[in-house]
Design a protein around this motif. Sequence first.
Motif, mmCIF file in Angstrom:
data_model
loop_
_atom_site.group_PDB
_atom_site.id
_atom_site.type_symbol
_atom_site.label_atom_id
_atom_site.label_comp_id
_atom_site.label_asym_id
_atom_site.label_seq_id
_atom_site.Cartn_x
_atom_site.Cartn_y
_atom_site.Cartn_z
ATOM 1 N N THR A 146 81.328 82.243 38.342
ATOM 2 C CA THR A 146 82.347 82.048 37.317
ATOM 3 C C THR A 146 83.319 80.968 37.767
ATOM 4 O O THR A 146 83.825 81.005 38.890
ATOM 5 C CB THR A 146 83.103 83.357 37.051
ATOM 6 N N PHE A 148 85.928 77.504 35.796
ATOM 7 C CA PHE A 148 86.457 76.961 34.549
ATOM 8 C C PHE A 148 86.662 75.455 34.665
ATOM 9 O O PHE A 148 86.868 74.934 35.759
ATOM 10 C CB PHE A 148 87.782 77.656 34.198
ATOM 11 N N GLU A 149 86.593 74.783 33.524
ATOM 12 C CA GLU A 149 86.773 73.335 33.525
ATOM 13 C C GLU A 149 88.218 72.939 33.796
ATOM 14 O O GLU A 149 88.480 71.817 34.230
ATOM 15 C CB GLU A 149 86.313 72.747 32.193
ATOM 16 N N THR A 180 88.339 75.717 39.462
ATOM 17 C CA THR A 180 87.980 74.767 38.409
ATOM 18 C C THR A 180 86.817 73.926 38.930
ATOM 19 O O THR A 180 86.657 73.740 40.139
ATOM 20 C CB THR A 180 89.149 73.845 38.039
ATOM 21 N N THR A 181 86.032 73.411 38.007
ATOM 22 C CA THR A 181 84.898 72.583 38.411
ATOM 23 C C THR A 181 85.374 71.332 39.142
ATOM 24 O O THR A 181 84.714 70.861 40.070
ATOM 25 C CB THR A 181 84.055 72.187 37.193
ATOM 26 N N PHE A 197 77.018 70.082 37.854
ATOM 27 C CA PHE A 197 77.452 71.348 37.280
ATOM 28 C C PHE A 197 76.764 71.534 35.933
ATOM 29 O O PHE A 197 76.736 70.621 35.117
ATOM 30 C CB PHE A 197 78.969 71.353 37.062
ATOM 31 N N GLN A 198 76.231 72.734 35.714
ATOM 32 C CA GLN A 198 75.611 73.065 34.436
ATOM 33 C C GLN A 198 76.146 74.401 33.959
ATOM 34 O O GLN A 198 76.018 75.411 34.661
ATOM 35 C CB GLN A 198 74.085 73.136 34.572
ATOM 36 N N GLN A 199 76.752 74.423 32.780
ATOM 37 C CA GLN A 199 77.295 75.677 32.266
ATOM 38 C C GLN A 199 76.154 76.552 31.752
ATOM 39 O O GLN A 199 75.328 76.127 30.950
ATOM 40 C CB GLN A 199 78.311 75.419 31.152
ATOM 41 N N ASN A 201 76.693 80.137 30.786
ATOM 42 C CA ASN A 201 77.228 80.983 29.714
ATOM 43 C C ASN A 201 78.723 80.697 29.617
ATOM 44 O O ASN A 201 79.200 79.716 30.195
ATOM 45 C CB ASN A 201 76.912 82.477 29.933
ATOM 46 N N ASP A 202 79.474 81.515 28.914
ATOM 47 C CA ASP A 202 80.896 81.222 28.707
ATOM 48 C C ASP A 202 81.708 81.260 30.001
ATOM 49 O O ASP A 202 82.817 80.722 30.050
ATOM 50 C CB ASP A 202 81.506 82.219 27.717
ATOM 51 N N TRP A 205 78.751 78.918 35.819
ATOM 52 C CA TRP A 205 78.194 77.580 35.980
ATOM 53 C C TRP A 205 77.214 77.576 37.143
ATOM 54 O O TRP A 205 77.404 78.299 38.123
ATOM 55 C CB TRP A 205 79.304 76.565 36.268
#
Length: 212
Positions: A146, A148-149, A180-181, A197-199, A201-202, A205
């Motif tokens: 998990t 976040f951007e 954060t990414t 980085f590949q997301q 799901n919500d 990553w």
Amino acid sequence: MGREFLDIFEDWAEKYDDSVAGIDPQYKEVFAQYDTILNEVSKHAKGIVLEFGVGTGNLTEKLLKSGKKVYGIEPSRPMRELAVQKIPALDVKDGDFIDFPETADPIESIVSSYAFHHLTDSEKAIAIEKYASMLPEYGKVIFADTMFESDQAKEKAIKDAEAKGYSELAEDLKREYYPTTGVLESIFISNGFNVTFQQMNDFVWLVIANKR
């Protein structure tokens, strides 16, 4: 080194596999596409693998079935016991992302799923620097976790959880050190990795870092 969360995971151990199956509605989206995510981590790993945060052994099973040799690290005793029940031949040791025993073989890939966020950003930097020193040229780090951007995206996720009445998820997002990414990208690059980085799901990553 993430061990401040051990009590939570020792209480969660027996219910962990139910959680990843999506039975708990609060964490259903966190574990959406769980099997696909683990398959992606396993697919990108190569050679002899060091896995951090083995948990109940779900990723480990996939790595072993794909023919890889796996050394496992898991700080939670109940989780280690469950993993060995599932995979009796598993070599899993007590340790964490920074403090862990040496392996008998040189490691070519380092993997983890749903665990690296237990470290603060400064601890993440220490860990990745350590991995850079131990991996050979073109060695790999593959993490699914998990993140976040942006800090704003994290705050939105917390507010969305609260609005849905998902108090446990909201508290989890506030308590742990979800990065954060951009911060992770900077750490990997500064330690000599190319990283993507590949997301998935919500929340989760896939991070693939190749040592230059």
